[in-house]
Design an enzyme around this catalytic site. Sequence first.
Site, mmCIF file in Angstrom:
data_model
loop_
_atom_site.group_PDB
_atom_site.id
_atom_site.type_symbol
_atom_site.label_atom_id
_atom_site.label_comp_id
_atom_site.label_asym_id
_atom_site.label_seq_id
_atom_site.Cartn_x
_atom_site.Cartn_y
_atom_site.Cartn_z
ATOM 1 N N SER A 182 0.952 -1.688 -0.024
ATOM 2 C CA SER A 182 0.143 0.113 0.109
ATOM 3 C C SER A 182 0.909 1.128 -0.213
ATOM 4 O O SER A 182 1.829 1.391 0.660
ATOM 5 C CB SER A 182 -0.961 -0.082 1.457
ATOM 6 O OG SER A 182 -1.352 1.133 1.405
ATOM 7 N N TYR A 234 -1.918 -1.020 10.983
ATOM 8 C CA TYR A 234 -2.517 -1.593 9.311
ATOM 9 C C TYR A 234 -1.173 -1.436 8.429
ATOM 10 O O TYR A 234 -0.492 -1.993 7.999
ATOM 11 C CB TYR A 234 -3.402 -1.145 8.811
ATOM 12 C CG TYR A 234 -3.616 -1.259 7.689
ATOM 13 C CD1 TYR A 234 -3.752 -2.564 6.486
ATOM 14 C CD2 TYR A 234 -3.519 -0.110 6.871
ATOM 15 C CE1 TYR A 234 -3.968 -2.345 5.577
ATOM 16 C CE2 TYR A 234 -3.378 -0.253 4.928
ATOM 17 C CZ TYR A 234 -3.836 -0.882 4.802
ATOM 18 O OH TYR A 234 -3.986 -1.583 3.240
ATOM 19 N N LYS A 266 1.977 -3.668 6.275
ATOM 20 C CA LYS A 266 2.729 -3.769 5.421
ATOM 21 C C LYS A 266 4.151 -3.286 5.425
ATOM 22 O O LYS A 266 4.381 -3.813 4.276
ATOM 23 C CB LYS A 266 1.807 -2.520 4.289
ATOM 24 C CG LYS A 266 0.437 -2.675 4.171
ATOM 25 C CD LYS A 266 -0.002 -4.692 3.521
ATOM 26 C CE LYS A 266 -0.953 -4.430 3.349
ATOM 27 N NZ LYS A 266 -1.429 -5.430 2.575
HETATM 28 C C1 UD1 Z 1 -7.191 5.290 3.490
HETATM 29 C C2 UD1 Z 1 -6.246 4.397 4.801
HETATM 30 C C3 UD1 Z 1 -5.378 3.404 4.077
HETATM 31 C C4 UD1 Z 1 -5.947 2.654 3.321
HETATM 32 C C5 UD1 Z 1 -6.026 3.142 1.787
HETATM 33 C C6 UD1 Z 1 -7.438 1.959 1.174
HETATM 34 C C7 UD1 Z 1 -6.451 6.166 6.527
HETATM 35 C C8 UD1 Z 1 -5.792 7.408 6.881
HETATM 36 N N1 UD1 Z 1 -5.480 5.523 5.260
HETATM 37 O O1 UD1 Z 1 -6.850 5.709 3.030
HETATM 38 O O2 UD1 Z 1 -4.521 2.963 4.488
HETATM 39 O O3 UD1 Z 1 -4.832 2.099 2.161
HETATM 40 O O4 UD1 Z 1 -7.814 3.783 2.467
HETATM 41 O O5 UD1 Z 1 -8.168 1.428 1.309
HETATM 42 O O6 UD1 Z 1 -7.381 5.496 6.903
HETATM 43 N N2 UD1 Z 1 -13.482 11.164 2.756
HETATM 44 C C9 UD1 Z 1 -14.293 11.988 2.847
HETATM 45 N N3 UD1 Z 1 -15.312 11.949 3.712
HETATM 46 C C10 UD1 Z 1 -15.587 10.082 3.311
HETATM 47 C C11 UD1 Z 1 -14.770 9.007 3.083
HETATM 48 C C12 UD1 Z 1 -13.278 9.641 2.697
HETATM 49 O O7 UD1 Z 1 -14.654 13.052 2.518
HETATM 50 O O8 UD1 Z 1 -16.476 9.804 3.853
HETATM 51 C C13 UD1 Z 1 -12.094 11.969 1.840
HETATM 52 C C14 UD1 Z 1 -10.687 11.468 2.985
HETATM 53 O O9 UD1 Z 1 -10.749 12.117 4.087
HETATM 54 C C15 UD1 Z 1 -9.558 11.271 1.800
HETATM 55 C C16 UD1 Z 1 -10.332 11.390 0.551
HETATM 56 O O10 UD1 Z 1 -11.582 10.978 0.908
HETATM 57 O O11 UD1 Z 1 -8.976 13.380 1.726
HETATM 58 C C17 UD1 Z 1 -10.203 9.408 0.568
HETATM 59 O O12 UD1 Z 1 -10.202 8.464 1.960
HETATM 60 P P1 UD1 Z 1 -10.357 7.309 2.246
HETATM 61 O O13 UD1 Z 1 -10.777 6.551 0.537
HETATM 62 O O14 UD1 Z 1 -10.881 7.131 3.380
HETATM 63 O O15 UD1 Z 1 -8.569 6.656 1.431
HETATM 64 P P2 UD1 Z 1 -7.490 7.121 2.453
HETATM 65 O O16 UD1 Z 1 -7.595 8.017 3.796
HETATM 66 O O17 UD1 Z 1 -6.739 8.010 1.189
#
Ligand code: UD1
Length: 339
Positions: free
Chosen positions: A128, A153, A157
């Site tokens: 990842s 997590y 990795k």
């Molecule tokens: C997360 C994990 C990462 C994992 C990846 C893939 C964390 C800190 N990291 O990454 O280790 O490999 O998922 O599964 O959790 N967002 C919103 N609203 C929401 C959900 C997300 O605004 O309801 C935003 C988040 O703030 C972020 C982006 O969308 O900026 C992507 O979020 P998310 O899909 O959770 O992935 P990551 O946080 O990048």
Amino acid sequence: MNLKQKILVTGGLGYIGSHTAVALQEAGYEVVIIDDLSNSELFVLDRITQITGIEPEFHQIDLKDADLVNEFFQNNKVDGVIHFAAHKAVGESVQKPLMYHKNNLLGLLNVLEAMKENEVDHFIFSSSCTVYGQADKMPIDESAPIKKAESPYAKTKQIGEEILEDFVAAFEKNVISLRYFNPVGAHPSALIGELPKGVPNNLVPFVTQTAAGMREFLSVFGSDYPTRDGTAIRDYIYVCDLADAHVKALTRLIQKQNKSNLEVFNLGTGIGSTVLEVVKAFETVNNLKLNYKLVERRAGDIIEAFADNSLAENELGWKPETSLEESMRTAWEWQRSLP
Ligand code: UD1
């Protein structure tokens, strides 16, 4: 006589695993799946069969059980392993660190041990971009430093990759570690896709569930980031493009084209998208309006992460082909197919 190479896909009923099982079969590989069904559903096996016309062999095995794993390898001559089986929820890993280390690392160790005992040489590891933490510069290439992990997590990795370093050094095995950015979307058939349990943590399943009326609104976490529209930037890679990269990586090992016995590749599009750009792409391609609110930043989130994918492009001959809009279209098709 069966001349097809037989590939073990652990976690093959999960999100990326199931798409990869399909891609392997379509590329002419024979697939055998191990899954413990802890975060997946058995019906996915039928769906894979519906898509490809070939039912993969399936074994329900918990990889933490070393004896069962070794027994499987003794009874099944496999030519390579793609190892997806792992827990993957960042927040949960903070609450249950021991469970994460036990599951993700013991499972890995048992598979590697069985590979050593049974002379299986090729291994693809599901890693990842989280191993980089908040990288100092964008885009992130494979030489970026591995920073202190932000969650148990992420640690599993990082430690997994370190274990693999020792494994290839001692036993003349060949390994490719694939560092995914943010996998999204679903198979174009809408027969397989992401199946989050409970309230989704990841952005895209939350978006599709909001559009489906299962959630009242999407919370956009943070609108004061130093980015073009104030929301955080990620690299959203289409799951079938990701699956294709696994087939290419495996074939590279089988054809002995690898340049070292442990290679690492970033798998992303190379394009960073803000949260609002994802929302926009989803709305545009599906012709609907999404209810969302700008709220506080989510603890632990980084500002931006997107890949330099040129190494994968040059060495694997892999190029992501699917746009964010198309990914969002398939994500919605999949959501709508669910009961
Ligand atoms: C997360 C994990 C990462 C994992 C990846 C893939 C964390 C800190 N990291 O990454 O280790 O490999 O998922 O599964 O959790 N967002 C919103 N609203 C929401 C959900 C997300 O605004 O309801 C935003 C988040 O703030 C972020 C982006 O969308 O900026 C992507 O979020 P998310 O899909 O959770 O992935 P990551 O946080 O990048």
